[in-house]
Design an enzyme around this catalytic site. Structure first.
Site, PDB file in Angstrom:
ATOM      1  N   ASP A   1     -12.436  -8.797   4.692  1.00 30.21           N
ATOM      2  CA  ASP A   1     -13.760  -8.727   4.058  1.00 30.21           C
ATOM      3  C   ASP A   1     -14.385 -10.118   4.016  1.00 30.21           C
ATOM      4  O   ASP A   1     -15.579 -10.293   4.249  1.00 30.21           O
ATOM      5  CB  ASP A   1     -13.661  -8.187   2.623  1.00 30.21           C
ATOM      6  CG  ASP A   1     -13.820  -6.676   2.559  1.00 30.21           C
ATOM      7  OD1 ASP A   1     -13.494  -6.004   3.556  1.00 30.21           O
ATOM      8  OD2 ASP A   1     -14.271  -6.164   1.509  1.00 30.21           O
TER       9      ASP A   1
ATOM     10  N   ASP B   1      -6.466  -6.819   4.126  1.00 31.01           N
ATOM     11  CA  ASP B   1      -7.594  -6.139   3.492  1.00 31.01           C
ATOM     12  C   ASP B   1      -8.559  -7.171   2.915  1.00 31.01           C
ATOM     13  O   ASP B   1      -9.767  -7.126   3.138  1.00 31.01           O
ATOM     14  CB  ASP B   1      -7.061  -5.219   2.383  1.00 31.01           C
ATOM     15  CG  ASP B   1      -8.184  -4.528   1.630  1.00 31.01           C
ATOM     16  OD1 ASP B   1      -9.095  -4.003   2.297  1.00 31.01           O
ATOM     17  OD2 ASP B   1      -8.150  -4.520   0.380  1.00 31.01           O
TER      18      ASP B   1
ATOM     19  N   ASP C   1      -3.363 -18.177   0.170  1.00 29.60           N
ATOM     20  CA  ASP C   1      -4.410 -18.839  -0.636  1.00 29.60           C
ATOM     21  C   ASP C   1      -5.120 -19.905   0.196  1.00 29.60           C
ATOM     22  O   ASP C   1      -6.349 -20.012   0.201  1.00 29.60           O
ATOM     23  CB  ASP C   1      -3.829 -19.406  -1.943  1.00 29.60           C
ATOM     24  CG  ASP C   1      -2.550 -20.214  -1.757  1.00 29.60           C
ATOM     25  OD1 ASP C   1      -1.996 -20.228  -0.631  1.00 29.60           O
ATOM     26  OD2 ASP C   1      -2.092 -20.837  -2.737  1.00 29.60           O
TER      27      ASP C   1
ATOM     28  N   TYR D   1       0.822  -1.216   0.000  1.00 26.70           N
ATOM     29  CA  TYR D   1       0.000   0.000   0.000  1.00 26.70           C
ATOM     30  C   TYR D   1       0.853   1.263   0.000  1.00 26.70           C
ATOM     31  O   TYR D   1       0.430   2.307  -0.474  1.00 26.70           O
ATOM     32  CB  TYR D   1      -0.901   0.033   1.238  1.00 26.70           C
ATOM     33  CG  TYR D   1      -2.252  -0.616   1.061  1.00 26.70           C
ATOM     34  CD1 TYR D   1      -2.366  -1.915   0.583  1.00 26.70           C
ATOM     35  CD2 TYR D   1      -3.413   0.072   1.395  1.00 26.70           C
ATOM     36  CE1 TYR D   1      -3.604  -2.508   0.452  1.00 26.70           C
ATOM     37  CE2 TYR D   1      -4.658  -0.517   1.261  1.00 26.70           C
ATOM     38  CZ  TYR D   1      -4.754  -1.807   0.786  1.00 26.70           C
ATOM     39  OH  TYR D   1      -5.984  -2.384   0.659  1.00 26.70           O
TER      40      TYR D   1
ATOM     41  N   LYS E   1       2.944 -15.383   2.041  1.00 21.33           N
ATOM     42  CA  LYS E   1       3.122 -16.081   0.764  1.00 21.33           C
ATOM     43  C   LYS E   1       4.629 -16.319   0.646  1.00 21.33           C
ATOM     44  O   LYS E   1       5.285 -15.901  -0.316  1.00 21.33           O
ATOM     45  CB  LYS E   1       2.559 -15.221  -0.379  1.00 21.33           C
ATOM     46  CG  LYS E   1       2.468 -15.931  -1.705  1.00 21.33           C
ATOM     47  CD  LYS E   1       1.345 -16.945  -1.789  1.00 21.33           C
ATOM     48  CE  LYS E   1       1.409 -17.705  -3.107  1.00 21.33           C
ATOM     49  NZ  LYS E   1       0.447 -18.815  -3.183  1.00 21.33           N
TER      50      LYS E   1
HETATM   51  C1  IPM Z   1     -10.374  -0.999   4.142  1.00 19.07           C
HETATM   52  C2  IPM Z   1     -10.645  -0.364   2.815  1.00 19.07           C
HETATM   53  C3  IPM Z   1      -9.480   0.548   2.482  1.00 19.07           C
HETATM   54  C4  IPM Z   1      -8.236  -0.306   2.381  1.00 19.07           C
HETATM   55  C5  IPM Z   1      -9.670   1.401   1.225  1.00 19.07           C
HETATM   56  C6  IPM Z   1     -10.951   2.199   1.257  1.00 19.07           C
HETATM   57  C7  IPM Z   1      -8.494   2.289   0.967  1.00 19.07           C
HETATM   58  O1  IPM Z   1     -10.860  -1.343   1.851  1.00 19.07           O
HETATM   59  O2  IPM Z   1     -10.257  -0.272   5.148  1.00 19.07           O
HETATM   60  O3  IPM Z   1     -10.298  -2.232   4.211  1.00 19.07           O
HETATM   61  O4  IPM Z   1      -7.976  -0.906   1.333  1.00 19.07           O
HETATM   62  O5  IPM Z   1      -7.508  -0.369   3.367  1.00 19.07           O
HETATM   63 MG    MG Z   2     -10.962  -3.333   2.621  1.00 19.17          MG
END
Ligand code: IPM
Ligand code: MG
Length: 359
Positions: free
Chosen positions: A252, A248, A224, A141, A192
């Site tokens: 999710d 990240d 993975d 990032y 990884k």
């Molecule tokens: C998160 C989001 C952010 C990230 C974006 C909005 C920059 O997806 O907080 O997980 O990738 O960190």
């Molecule tokens: Mg995110």
């Protein structure tokens, strides 16, 4: 002296959900003697529209002076074509880096009341309680060099750099081990290392840190496989520690195990426990302004903030108990609605938590 909270609603549903969280904070102040002051700031696209930047200096200043930051979300369709340097997401990345919030805690907890809202079988997810510790201020990032360049052939090439220095791995490792000590004392470090040298070093440093925590059991998993295991048998995990980008993605995925990403708070901490608190979902521009978003992740973020940065564990418990009560009463926003439950708006959900706090 009363503590200070910077409030940054941001974009999209950020405005609506933070408004509900502030209702909750205000009741703690008026009815339960909580002593905090709030100060509002702009971030993301909303800030860009006013100041031409997603992270104005005033906002950084408010955030620096505060004991904790409460953030909604950033991003929206109308800003997607902006130069990447001023896109709303840069505001979020800028404040994470500016405050040195390297340790991102993303719990995935299944509320028993919502087991039927998960897309996975109830026996796979019931009782789920895992903590993803995501490195937040390094890795691909932020790595340099990065950009889009034109090769001699005239073809364009996009490039980013995945770098981790030992001290960056070490501090996120310590953060994860400290958390594991307060939980089931098991850590899975996700990397990884079979392909990427930066995560080969990651693995080595994690092993070294583990030496200082003999009670904690450390294991390693390739990313993975970790993605697969998260949807196959998520209850095998206690704490997962991983890089910025893997975290990240996996967070999710883990969030959806719990039925809705609309339920999950997060904390991003610096070395001294100062933190920024935000729901892990985004700005959801498709439903912004409709009063249908789920404010519970943001309300629970306030609870995390009280616990981790403001030293107000009692107040934090009050909030989580109130949320529990509301879920027991059958109220559901659209994202967690299921048969037999009562669908309510974002603001009605906020009101219900307020009523539960008072009652
Ligand atoms: C998160 C989001 C952010 C990230 C974006 C909005 C920059 O997806 O907080 O997980 O990738 O960190
Ligand atoms: Mg995110």
């Amino acid at each position: 002296m009363s503590k200070k909270v910077a409030v940054l609603p941001g974009d999209g549903i950020g405005q609506e959900i933070v408004a509900e969280a502030i209702k909750v904070l205000n009741v703690l102040r008026s009815d339960f003697g909580l002593s905090v002051e709030t100060e509002d700031g702009l971030i993301g696209g909303t800030a860009y529209d006013v100041h031409g930047t997603p992270l104005p200096d005033q906002t950084m200043e408010i955030a620096r002076e505060a004991d904790a930051v409460l953030l909604g979300a950033v991003g929206g369709y109308q800003w997607e074509s902006l130069d990447i340097a001023v896109r709303p997401e840069k505001g979020l990345l800028g404040i994470r880096a500016g405050l040195d919030l390297f340790s991102n805690l993303r719990p995935a907890i299944l509320y028993p009341q919502l087991a039927s809202a998960s897309t996975l079988r109830e026996d796979v997810v019931s009782g789920l309680d895992l903590m993803i510790v995501r490195e937040l201020t390094g890795g691909i990032y932020f790595g340099q060099p990065r950009g889009i360049r034109t090769l001699d052939s005239g073809e364009r090439q996009g490039f980013n750099t995945l770098v981790y220095a030992e001290h960056e791995i070490e501090r996120i490792g310590r953060s994860a081990f400290e958390i594991a000590m307060k939980r089931d004392k098991r850590i899975t470090s996700v990397d990884k290392a079979n392909v990427l040298e930066s995560t080969e070093l990651w693995r080595e440093v994690m092993e070294r840190v583990a030496g200082d925590y003999p009670e904690v059991e450390l294991s390693h998993m390739y990313v993975d496989n970790a993605a697969m295991q998260l949807v196959r048998a998520p209850k095998q995990f206690d704490v997962m520690v991983t890089t910025n980008m893997f975290g990240d993605i996996l967070s999710d995925c883990a969030a959806m195990l719990t039925g809705s990403i609309g339920m999950l708070p997060s904390a991003s901490l610096d070395a001294n426990g100062k933190g920024m608190y935000e729901p892990i979902h985004g700005s959801a521009p498709d439903i912004a302004g409709q009063n249908v978003a789920n404010p519970l992740a943001t309300i629970l973020s306030v609870s995390m903030m009280l616990r981790y940065s403001l030293d107000e564990a009692d107040m934090a418990d009050r909030i989580s108990q109130a949320v529990d009560k509301v879920l027991n009463s059958g109220l559901r926003t659209r994202d967690i609605h299921s048969e037999g439950m009562q669908e309510v708006s974002c603001s009605a959900m906020g009101d219900a938590v307020v009523a539960a706090l008072r009652g």
